[in-house]
Design a protein around this motif. Structure first.
Motif, PDB file in Angstrom:
ATOM      1  N   VAL A  36       0.861  -1.188   0.000  1.00 55.55           N
ATOM      2  CA  VAL A  36       0.000   0.000   0.000  1.00 55.55           C
ATOM      3  C   VAL A  36       0.899   1.241   0.000  1.00 55.55           C
ATOM      4  O   VAL A  36       1.999   1.222   0.565  1.00 55.55           O
ATOM      5  CB  VAL A  36      -0.944   0.012   1.221  1.00 55.55           C
ATOM      6  N   PRO A  37       0.465   2.335  -0.629  1.00 58.90           N
ATOM      7  CA  PRO A  37       1.309   3.526  -0.722  1.00 58.90           C
ATOM      8  C   PRO A  37       1.779   4.051   0.632  1.00 58.90           C
ATOM      9  O   PRO A  37       2.934   4.490   0.756  1.00 58.90           O
ATOM     10  CB  PRO A  37       0.399   4.532  -1.425  1.00 58.90           C
ATOM     11  N   ALA A  38       0.929   4.015   1.640  1.00 58.18           N
ATOM     12  CA  ALA A  38       1.291   4.577   2.943  1.00 58.18           C
ATOM     13  C   ALA A  38       2.474   3.855   3.585  1.00 58.18           C
ATOM     14  O   ALA A  38       3.141   4.410   4.454  1.00 58.18           O
ATOM     15  CB  ALA A  38       0.092   4.540   3.878  1.00 58.18           C
ATOM     16  N   ARG A  39       2.744   2.631   3.148  1.00 59.29           N
ATOM     17  CA  ARG A  39       3.862   1.865   3.699  1.00 59.29           C
ATOM     18  C   ARG A  39       4.951   1.629   2.638  1.00 59.29           C
ATOM     19  O   ARG A  39       5.766   0.732   2.757  1.00 59.29           O
ATOM     20  CB  ARG A  39       3.370   0.526   4.265  1.00 59.29           C
ATOM     21  N   THR A  40       4.942   2.497   1.617  1.00 57.39           N
ATOM     22  CA  THR A  40       5.933   2.404   0.544  1.00 57.39           C
ATOM     23  C   THR A  40       6.667   3.726   0.440  1.00 57.39           C
ATOM     24  O   THR A  40       6.090   4.757   0.084  1.00 57.39           O
ATOM     25  CB  THR A  40       5.263   2.072  -0.801  1.00 57.39           C
ATOM     26  N   LEU A  41       7.943   3.732   0.767  1.00 59.29           N
ATOM     27  CA  LEU A  41       8.751   4.948   0.786  1.00 59.29           C
ATOM     28  C   LEU A  41       9.246   5.278  -0.610  1.00 59.29           C
ATOM     29  O   LEU A  41       9.846   4.442  -1.278  1.00 59.29           O
ATOM     30  CB  LEU A  41       9.944   4.753   1.724  1.00 59.29           C
ATOM     31  N   MET A  42       9.016   6.517  -1.058  1.00 57.88           N
ATOM     32  CA  MET A  42       9.585   7.004  -2.307  1.00 57.88           C
ATOM     33  C   MET A  42      10.888   7.719  -1.995  1.00 57.88           C
ATOM     34  O   MET A  42      10.930   8.605  -1.132  1.00 57.88           O
ATOM     35  CB  MET A  42       8.615   7.966  -2.987  1.00 57.88           C
ATOM     36  N   ILE A  43      11.959   7.348  -2.697  1.00 61.05           N
ATOM     37  CA  ILE A  43      13.258   7.993  -2.521  1.00 61.05           C
ATOM     38  C   ILE A  43      13.651   8.609  -3.851  1.00 61.05           C
ATOM     39  O   ILE A  43      13.789   7.907  -4.858  1.00 61.05           O
ATOM     40  CB  ILE A  43      14.335   6.986  -2.066  1.00 61.05           C
ATOM     41  N   GLY A  44      13.805   9.929  -3.863  1.00 59.57           N
ATOM     42  CA  GLY A  44      14.128  10.611  -5.107  1.00 59.57           C
ATOM     43  C   GLY A  44      15.017  11.815  -4.886  1.00 59.57           C
ATOM     44  O   GLY A  44      15.610  11.980  -3.809  1.00 59.57           O
ATOM     45  N   ASP A  45      15.083  12.667  -5.919  1.00 59.65           N
ATOM     46  CA  ASP A  45      15.978  13.827  -5.850  1.00 59.65           C
ATOM     47  C   ASP A  45      15.312  15.123  -6.270  1.00 59.65           C
ATOM     48  O   ASP A  45      15.980  16.162  -6.300  1.00 59.65           O
ATOM     49  CB  ASP A  45      17.211  13.590  -6.729  1.00 59.65           C
ATOM     50  N   SER A  46      14.005  15.080  -6.589  1.00 51.78           N
ATOM     51  CA  SER A  46      13.419  16.286  -7.167  1.00 51.78           C
ATOM     52  C   SER A  46      11.955  16.469  -6.795  1.00 51.78           C
ATOM     53  O   SER A  46      11.313  15.585  -6.217  1.00 51.78           O
ATOM     54  CB  SER A  46      13.526  16.228  -8.695  1.00 51.78           C
ATOM     55  N   SER A  47      11.433  17.635  -7.179  1.00 58.01           N
ATOM     56  CA  SER A  47      10.015  17.930  -6.958  1.00 58.01           C
ATOM     57  C   SER A  47       9.130  16.960  -7.727  1.00 58.01           C
ATOM     58  O   SER A  47       8.010  16.679  -7.302  1.00 58.01           O
ATOM     59  CB  SER A  47       9.714  19.373  -7.370  1.00 58.01           C
ATOM     60  N   ASN A  48       9.609  16.425  -8.852  1.00 61.60           N
ATOM     61  CA  ASN A  48       8.838  15.420  -9.593  1.00 61.60           C
ATOM     62  C   ASN A  48       8.519  14.221  -8.702  1.00 61.60           C
ATOM     63  O   ASN A  48       7.382  13.743  -8.661  1.00 61.60           O
ATOM     64  CB  ASN A  48       9.639  14.916 -10.802  1.00 61.60           C
ATOM     65  N   ASP A  49       9.547  13.730  -8.013  1.00 60.00           N
ATOM     66  CA  ASP A  49       9.379  12.575  -7.135  1.00 60.00           C
ATOM     67  C   ASP A  49       8.461  12.913  -5.970  1.00 60.00           C
ATOM     68  O   ASP A  49       7.586  12.121  -5.598  1.00 60.00           O
ATOM     69  CB  ASP A  49      10.739  12.103  -6.616  1.00 60.00           C
ATOM     70  N   ALA A  50       8.664  14.097  -5.392  1.00 60.45           N
ATOM     71  CA  ALA A  50       7.878  14.495  -4.223  1.00 60.45           C
ATOM     72  C   ALA A  50       6.409  14.701  -4.580  1.00 60.45           C
ATOM     73  O   ALA A  50       5.511  14.253  -3.852  1.00 60.45           O
ATOM     74  CB  ALA A  50       8.456  15.767  -3.615  1.00 60.45           C
ATOM     75  N   LYS A  51       6.139  15.367  -5.691  1.00 58.33           N
ATOM     76  CA  LYS A  51       4.755  15.603  -6.106  1.00 58.33           C
ATOM     77  C   LYS A  51       4.039  14.292  -6.411  1.00 58.33           C
ATOM     78  O   LYS A  51       2.873  14.107  -6.043  1.00 58.33           O
ATOM     79  CB  LYS A  51       4.726  16.518  -7.329  1.00 58.33           C
ATOM     80  N   ALA A  52       4.727  13.394  -7.094  1.00 57.61           N
ATOM     81  CA  ALA A  52       4.127  12.100  -7.407  1.00 57.61           C
ATOM     82  C   ALA A  52       3.830  11.323  -6.131  1.00 57.61           C
ATOM     83  O   ALA A  52       2.764  10.710  -5.998  1.00 57.61           O
ATOM     84  CB  ALA A  52       5.065  11.298  -8.308  1.00 57.61           C
ATOM     85  N   ALA A  53       4.775  11.358  -5.192  1.00 60.53           N
ATOM     86  CA  ALA A  53       4.593  10.634  -3.938  1.00 60.53           C
ATOM     87  C   ALA A  53       3.438  11.212  -3.125  1.00 60.53           C
ATOM     88  O   ALA A  53       2.603  10.475  -2.591  1.00 60.53           O
ATOM     89  CB  ALA A  53       5.886  10.678  -3.122  1.00 60.53           C
ATOM     90  N   ARG A  54       3.382  12.530  -3.023  1.00 59.18           N
ATOM     91  CA  ARG A  54       2.302  13.167  -2.281  1.00 59.18           C
ATOM     92  C   ARG A  54       0.940  12.778  -2.864  1.00 59.18           C
ATOM     93  O   ARG A  54       0.008  12.434  -2.132  1.00 59.18           O
ATOM     94  CB  ARG A  54       2.463  14.691  -2.318  1.00 59.18           C
ATOM     95  N   ALA A  55       0.830  12.836  -4.177  1.00 61.86           N
ATOM     96  CA  ALA A  55      -0.446  12.533  -4.826  1.00 61.86           C
ATOM     97  C   ALA A  55      -0.813  11.060  -4.711  1.00 61.86           C
ATOM     98  O   ALA A  55      -2.000  10.709  -4.669  1.00 61.86           O
ATOM     99  CB  ALA A  55      -0.391  12.943  -6.296  1.00 61.86           C
ATOM    100  N   ALA A  56       0.209  10.193  -4.649  1.00 56.95           N
ATOM    101  CA  ALA A  56      -0.049   8.753  -4.550  1.00 56.95           C
ATOM    102  C   ALA A  56      -0.257   8.298  -3.118  1.00 56.95           C
ATOM    103  O   ALA A  56      -0.711   7.181  -2.880  1.00 56.95           O
ATOM    104  CB  ALA A  56       1.113   7.980  -5.165  1.00 56.95           C
ATOM    105  N   GLY A  57       0.118   9.142  -2.150  1.00 60.25           N
ATOM    106  CA  GLY A  57      -0.021   8.773  -0.741  1.00 60.25           C
ATOM    107  C   GLY A  57       1.182   8.061  -0.162  1.00 60.25           C
ATOM    108  O   GLY A  57       1.069   7.393   0.868  1.00 60.25           O
ATOM    109  N   CYS A  58       2.353   8.228  -0.817  1.00 58.70           N
ATOM    110  CA  CYS A  58       3.588   7.607  -0.331  1.00 58.70           C
ATOM    111  C   CYS A  58       4.411   8.612   0.475  1.00 58.70           C
ATOM    112  O   CYS A  58       4.531   9.776   0.074  1.00 58.70           O
ATOM    113  CB  CYS A  58       4.460   7.136  -1.504  1.00 58.70           C
ATOM    114  N   PRO A  59       5.018   8.205   1.587  1.00 54.12           N
ATOM    115  CA  PRO A  59       6.021   9.050   2.241  1.00 54.12           C
ATOM    116  C   PRO A  59       7.181   9.274   1.267  1.00 54.12           C
ATOM    117  O   PRO A  59       7.471   8.401   0.434  1.00 54.12           O
ATOM    118  CB  PRO A  59       6.467   8.232   3.450  1.00 54.12           C
TER     119      PRO A  59
END
Length: 243
Positions: free
Chosen positions: A186-209
């Motif tokens: 589930v997204p809430a228990r899946t950590l996104m690790i990235g380097d940019s606003s692209n990664d952060a925006k996608a994670a926020r919208a998907a519900g991933c930390p």
């Protein structure tokens, strides 16, 4: 590390970006783009300018480079008829440019890039604590998988999805949602690790930390200004934080 506390029990999986997060690929981009531009009888583009174009997929990268070198002094007009005309000129060259870019990139993939310090330690830490891993990048799959293999990183990941794997690319949340489905998490228990606003925006919208590295490519903007749950100067900090 700040903000986010890396407690392995909080997560079942991690989704990790590639360019700017695990591998410094600016050299590969510069060599491939400038060979492409030379084939089109266009002037070269400097790596410093390329760095600001990286992260939104190859189509955006190529069109941005074309517009940059075709504009007066390398400064593209920001709006109006002149900007539209410039974009139309770049788009007209795209098919030929993409063919040449793909040819050159596949020939040198990984030769002018390097794994960032701490990446292997960080990936080992995630795996040793039971997290399932997937690589998710806007880079085409045909570029991403050979690069992971060339750098000895492919063995860490159950899945590697490129920008052409799904109908939309990051910052759209669809690629993260589909990667979570593939991992069975589930997204809430899946950590996104990235380097940019692209990664952060996608994670926020998907519900991933989301955790961002401070050394990658963020379209020329300070990464610490991005809405994220935490920042690390090295993925090795994940190992130390969970120890």
């Amino acid at each position: 590390m700040n903000s986010i506390s890396f407690d392995p029990t909080r997560f079942d999986a991690a989704i990790v970006d590639l360019d700017g997060t695990m591998v410094d690929t600016l050299g590969d981009f510069a060599v491939s783009l400038n060979h492409m531009l030379d084939d089109l009888s266009l002037p070269p583009v400097a790596p410093a300018a390329i760095e600001k174009m990286v992260g939104k997929g190859s189509e955006h990268l190529i069109l941005s480079a074309l517009a940059h070198v075709m504009s007066s002094g390398g400064h593209a007009p920001s709006g109006g008829a002149a900007a539209e005309a410039l974009q139309a000129r770049a788009q007209a060259l795209f098919d030929r440019a993409w063919e040449r870019y793909q040819h050159h990139y596949l020939a040198i993939n990984g030769q002018h890039s390097a794994v960032y310090p701490g990446v292997v330690e960080g990936l080992k830490a995630l795996r040793s604590r039971g997290l399932r891993l997937a690589c998710l990048t806007n880079k085409p799959t045909s570029f991403a998988k050979p690069l992971l293999a060339a750098k000895g990183l492919d063995g860490f990941f159950e899945f590697a999805f490129g920008g052409d794997a799904f109908a939309r690319k990051k910052p759209d949340p669809l690629p993260l949602a589909k990667t979570c489905e593939a991992l069975g998490t589930v997204p809430a228990r899946t950590l996104m690790i990235g380097d940019s606003s692209n990664d952060a925006k996608a994670a926020r919208a998907a519900g991933c930390p989301v955790l961002l590295v401070t050394y990658g490519y963020n379209h020329g903007e300070p990464v610490r200004g991005v809405d994220a749950d935490g920042f690390v100067d090295s993925l090795a900090e994940l190992d130390r934080a969970a120890a």
